[in-house]
Design a protein around this motif. Structure first.
Motif, mmCIF file in Angstrom:
data_model
loop_
_atom_site.group_PDB
_atom_site.id
_atom_site.type_symbol
_atom_site.label_atom_id
_atom_site.label_comp_id
_atom_site.label_asym_id
_atom_site.label_seq_id
_atom_site.Cartn_x
_atom_site.Cartn_y
_atom_site.Cartn_z
ATOM 1 N N VAL A 183 4.880 -0.033 4.057
ATOM 2 C CA VAL A 183 4.567 -1.339 3.466
ATOM 3 C C VAL A 183 3.425 -1.991 4.255
ATOM 4 C CG1 VAL A 183 5.468 -3.689 3.081
ATOM 5 C CG2 VAL A 183 6.857 -1.691 2.463
ATOM 6 N N ASN A 184 3.490 -1.873 5.579
ATOM 7 C CA ASN A 184 2.430 -2.438 6.431
ATOM 8 C C ASN A 184 1.075 -1.801 6.127
ATOM 9 O OD1 ASN A 184 1.569 -4.077 8.717
ATOM 10 N ND2 ASN A 184 1.406 -2.134 9.852
ATOM 11 N N THR A 209 -1.849 -9.962 -5.506
ATOM 12 C CA THR A 209 -0.778 -8.986 -5.670
ATOM 13 C C THR A 209 0.584 -9.651 -5.792
ATOM 14 O OG1 THR A 209 0.224 -6.992 -4.725
ATOM 15 C CG2 THR A 209 -0.543 -8.627 -3.167
ATOM 16 N N PRO A 218 4.570 -8.712 -5.231
ATOM 17 C CA PRO A 218 5.524 -7.715 -4.736
ATOM 18 C C PRO A 218 6.838 -7.750 -5.511
ATOM 19 C CG PRO A 218 5.023 -9.415 -3.060
ATOM 20 C CD PRO A 218 4.518 -9.904 -4.382
ATOM 21 N N PHE A 220 10.806 -5.245 -5.882
ATOM 22 C CA PHE A 220 11.573 -4.074 -5.466
ATOM 23 C C PHE A 220 11.620 -3.075 -6.616
ATOM 24 C CE2 PHE A 220 13.373 -7.616 -3.001
ATOM 25 C CZ PHE A 220 13.191 -7.123 -1.720
ATOM 26 N N GLY A 229 2.821 -7.204 13.076
ATOM 27 C CA GLY A 229 3.510 -5.929 13.233
ATOM 28 C C GLY A 229 4.217 -5.487 11.960
ATOM 29 N N PRO A 230 4.395 -4.151 11.831
ATOM 30 C CA PRO A 230 4.946 -3.576 10.604
ATOM 31 C C PRO A 230 6.299 -4.153 10.179
ATOM 32 C CG PRO A 230 4.067 -1.840 11.990
ATOM 33 C CD PRO A 230 3.985 -3.111 12.792
ATOM 34 N N VAL A 264 5.759 -7.688 8.819
ATOM 35 C CA VAL A 264 5.036 -7.662 7.541
ATOM 36 C C VAL A 264 5.994 -7.228 6.427
ATOM 37 C CG1 VAL A 264 3.211 -6.454 6.238
ATOM 38 C CG2 VAL A 264 2.751 -7.297 8.560
ATOM 39 N N ASN A 265 6.835 -6.240 6.736
ATOM 40 C CA ASN A 265 7.819 -5.764 5.749
ATOM 41 C C ASN A 265 8.795 -6.874 5.364
ATOM 42 O OD1 ASN A 265 9.118 -3.573 4.249
ATOM 43 N ND2 ASN A 265 10.742 -3.686 5.791
ATOM 44 N N VAL A 325 7.000 -9.323 3.051
ATOM 45 C CA VAL A 325 6.795 -8.825 1.680
ATOM 46 C C VAL A 325 8.128 -8.829 0.914
ATOM 47 C CG1 VAL A 325 6.121 -6.800 0.309
ATOM 48 C CG2 VAL A 325 4.740 -7.494 2.278
ATOM 49 N N LYS A 326 9.218 -8.446 1.605
ATOM 50 C CA LYS A 326 10.532 -8.497 0.961
ATOM 51 C C LYS A 326 10.875 -9.941 0.573
ATOM 52 C CE LYS A 326 13.750 -6.054 3.247
ATOM 53 N NZ LYS A 326 14.288 -5.362 4.473
ATOM 54 N N LEU A 352 8.859 -12.306 -0.190
ATOM 55 C CA LEU A 352 8.066 -12.702 -1.363
ATOM 56 C C LEU A 352 8.661 -12.119 -2.647
ATOM 57 C CD1 LEU A 352 4.458 -12.366 0.098
ATOM 58 C CD2 LEU A 352 5.588 -14.469 -0.620
ATOM 59 N N ALA A 353 9.125 -10.865 -2.575
ATOM 60 C CA ALA A 353 9.744 -10.240 -3.756
ATOM 61 C C ALA A 353 11.009 -11.015 -4.151
ATOM 62 C CB ALA A 353 10.069 -8.780 -3.468
ATOM 63 N N ILE A 354 11.798 -11.432 -3.158
ATOM 64 C CA ILE A 354 13.023 -12.202 -3.432
ATOM 65 C C ILE A 354 12.678 -13.586 -3.977
ATOM 66 C CG2 ILE A 354 15.084 -13.256 -2.372
ATOM 67 C CD1 ILE A 354 14.873 -10.884 -0.252
ATOM 68 N N THR A 357 0.039 -13.287 -4.275
ATOM 69 C CA THR A 357 -0.349 -13.402 -2.868
ATOM 70 C C THR A 357 -1.613 -12.608 -2.559
ATOM 71 O OG1 THR A 357 0.432 -13.175 -0.594
ATOM 72 C CG2 THR A 357 1.194 -11.520 -2.136
ATOM 73 N N PRO A 410 -3.493 -10.927 0.720
ATOM 74 C CA PRO A 410 -3.394 -10.598 2.137
ATOM 75 C C PRO A 410 -4.762 -10.628 2.825
ATOM 76 C CG PRO A 410 -2.752 -8.727 0.736
ATOM 77 C CD PRO A 410 -3.458 -9.728 -0.122
ATOM 78 N N ILE A 423 -1.218 -10.357 9.974
ATOM 79 C CA ILE A 423 -1.488 -10.406 8.536
ATOM 80 C C ILE A 423 -1.137 -11.807 8.060
ATOM 81 C CG2 ILE A 423 -0.623 -9.622 6.277
ATOM 82 C CD1 ILE A 423 -2.320 -7.477 7.453
#
Lengths: 101, 101
Positions: A48-49, A71, A73, A75, B44-45, B48-49, B52-53, B55-57, B71, B73, B88
Motif C-alpha cells: 500500500v505504501n 484517488t 480508496p 477494500f 512509514g509504511p 500510511v497503510n 489509507v484504511k 480513508l476507505a472506512i 484524496t 497524495p 506522505i
C-alpha cells in the motif's frame, strides 16, 4: 445494427512490496493520459505504501500534461493462492488542471 | 474596516502505525462534514497503510450524509525529534454524491 455501449472498465495495476514506485508511477501516468483512469491494487502495508508513493510521483509526471490525479480508496477481497485476502484498491482518475480554480 | 479573507487552512490529522483506523475514520468524516477537507499525514509504511484504511472506512461513514471523499497524495518533509523525515500527506476533500453522475 445498434452499437452497445459498455461502461469502460479501468485497467488494474497490481502493486507489491517489491514494486519500484517510479516504474509504477510511469505506468499510472501513461494509463491516465490514455484512458483517464486506472485501478491500483495492493495487499499489505508495504505494498500500500509503494502504491501511495507511486501516486504522489505520478502527480509530478502529469503536471507536464496539465493533468492531476485524485484517488478513492476502498477494500476489496482478492483470491491469492486460493486464499481470500483483503486488499486495498485505489480508484484513480485524472482531470485537467484548468477544470478547477 | 475591511474583512481580510484568508484561504482556509485544512486541519492536519497525524496518523501513526498504532492509530486505530476506525477512530481516524471517524475524525476524518467529522472534519469533512464540517469543513469539507482535511490533511492526513503519515510517516512509514505501517502508518500510511492505517491512513489509507481509515480513508476507505470514512467513505462508508460519509455515504449516510450523501457525501464521498477523494484524496491526493504528496510527499512532505517533516521534522521529527530534530530529524527531517519524508512523510506522505494526503489532501482529502469531500463532495456531494449528487454533484456527479
Amino acid at each position: 445494427m445498434e452499437a452497445t455501449l459498455q461502461p469502460p472498465v479501468p485497467e488494474i495495476l497490481k502493486v507489491s512490496a517489491d514494486s519500484r514506485p517510479h516504474s509504477v508511477a510511469g505506468a499510472i501516468a501513461a494509463l491516465l493520459r490514455s484512458q483517464g483512469r486506472v485501478e491500483v491494487q495492493a495487499i499489505g502495508p508495504a505494498a500500500v505504501n509503494q502504491a501511495v508513493k507511486a501516486l504522489a510521483i505520478a502527480r509530478g509526471y502529469l503536471t507536464e500534461d496539465g493533468l492531476d490525479l485524485s484517488t478513492q480508496p476502498a477494500f476489496v477481497k482478492l483470491e491469492v493462492e486460493q486464499e481470500e485476502r483483503t486488499a486495498i484498491k485505489l480508484g484513480v482518475y485524472a482531470y485537467r488542471l484548468t477544470d478547477v480554480q
